[in-house]
Scaffold this active site. Structure first.
Site, short mmCIF file in Angstrom:
data_model
loop_
_atom_site.label_atom_id
_atom_site.label_comp_id
_atom_site.label_asym_id
_atom_site.label_seq_id
_atom_site.Cartn_x
_atom_site.Cartn_y
_atom_site.Cartn_z
N HIS A 77 0.89 -1.20 0.16
CA HIS A 77 0.05 0.25 0.28
C HIS A 77 0.90 1.46 -0.01
O HIS A 77 1.88 1.57 0.66
CB HIS A 77 -0.79 -0.08 1.26
CG HIS A 77 -2.32 -0.86 1.80
ND1 HIS A 77 -3.54 -1.27 2.20
CD2 HIS A 77 -1.98 -2.18 0.65
CE1 HIS A 77 -4.07 -1.80 1.91
NE2 HIS A 77 -3.47 -2.30 0.30
N GLU A 79 0.89 4.09 2.05
CA GLU A 79 1.23 4.42 3.27
C GLU A 79 1.92 3.63 3.59
O GLU A 79 2.87 3.97 4.26
CB GLU A 79 -0.15 4.52 4.00
CG GLU A 79 -1.55 4.95 3.67
CD GLU A 79 -2.18 4.16 2.73
OE1 GLU A 79 -3.32 4.84 2.47
OE2 GLU A 79 -1.87 3.27 1.96
N CYS A 105 -6.32 1.54 5.11
CA CYS A 105 -7.26 0.79 5.66
C CYS A 105 -6.05 0.11 7.13
O CYS A 105 -5.83 0.77 7.78
CB CYS A 105 -6.78 -0.97 4.92
SG CYS A 105 -4.74 -1.27 4.80
N CYS A 108 -2.84 -0.74 7.35
CA CYS A 108 -1.72 0.83 7.00
C CYS A 108 -2.11 1.86 8.30
O CYS A 108 -1.20 2.12 9.20
CB CYS A 108 -2.35 1.73 6.09
SG CYS A 108 -2.05 1.07 4.45
#
Length: 148
Positions: A77, A79, A105, A108
């Site tokens: 991801h 992040e 999410c 994260c």
């Protein structure tokens, strides 16, 4: 919304265009004292073929719904990549703000909380309400960009 929030969000959208994900282009930047510390976009780890390279998405092929089974994906991801870049460069993100094109999410969110980031600004929603609960309980300010 101040001019910096708008500019930083524009930067996340630009960074997201570097994504190697077929389904969703996500960008993130970590900012402290109006300085961009790191950037991240969703894409395969170094040395691993991306969905674009493979010309298929494992999540689409398996019918995996958005917001579920995040571990079944070639991509890291945005992040996570921004946080990894900070670690690789030896940069502290304690007290920083993370700007992201999409709501983080749960996975994260946990990493963001433990990294010391104090504020998250995102533009687009994501079907993961539990991440918002985690941010609230941990005292991390979470702001939807259009609400600034």
């Amino acid at each position: 919304m101040n001019k910096w929030d708008k500019r930083f969000m524009e930067m996340t959208e630009l960074v997201g265009t570097w994504s190697s994900c077929i389904r969703r282009q996500v960008g993130a930047i970590i900012v402290k004292d109006k300085r961009i510390l790191t950037t991240g976009y969703n894409g395969a780890p170094s040395g691993v073929s991306s969905c674009k390279d493979r010309e298929e998405c494992i999540r689409i092929n398996r019918g995996i719904a958005s917001g579920t089974c995040q571990e079944i994906c070639y991509a890291v991801h945005a992040e996570q990549n921004a946080l990894c870049q900070a670690a690789k460069l030896g940069l502290s993100v304690d007290g920083a703000t993370l700007y992201c094109t999409h709501q983080p999410c749960t996975i994260c969110a946990r990493l963001i909380i433990n990294s010391g980031i104090k504020k998250v600004v995102y533009k687009n929603g994501y079907p993961d309400e539990f991440s918002l609960e985690l941010f609230k309980e941990a005292g991390v300010e979470i702001v939807k960009f259009d609400e600034l």
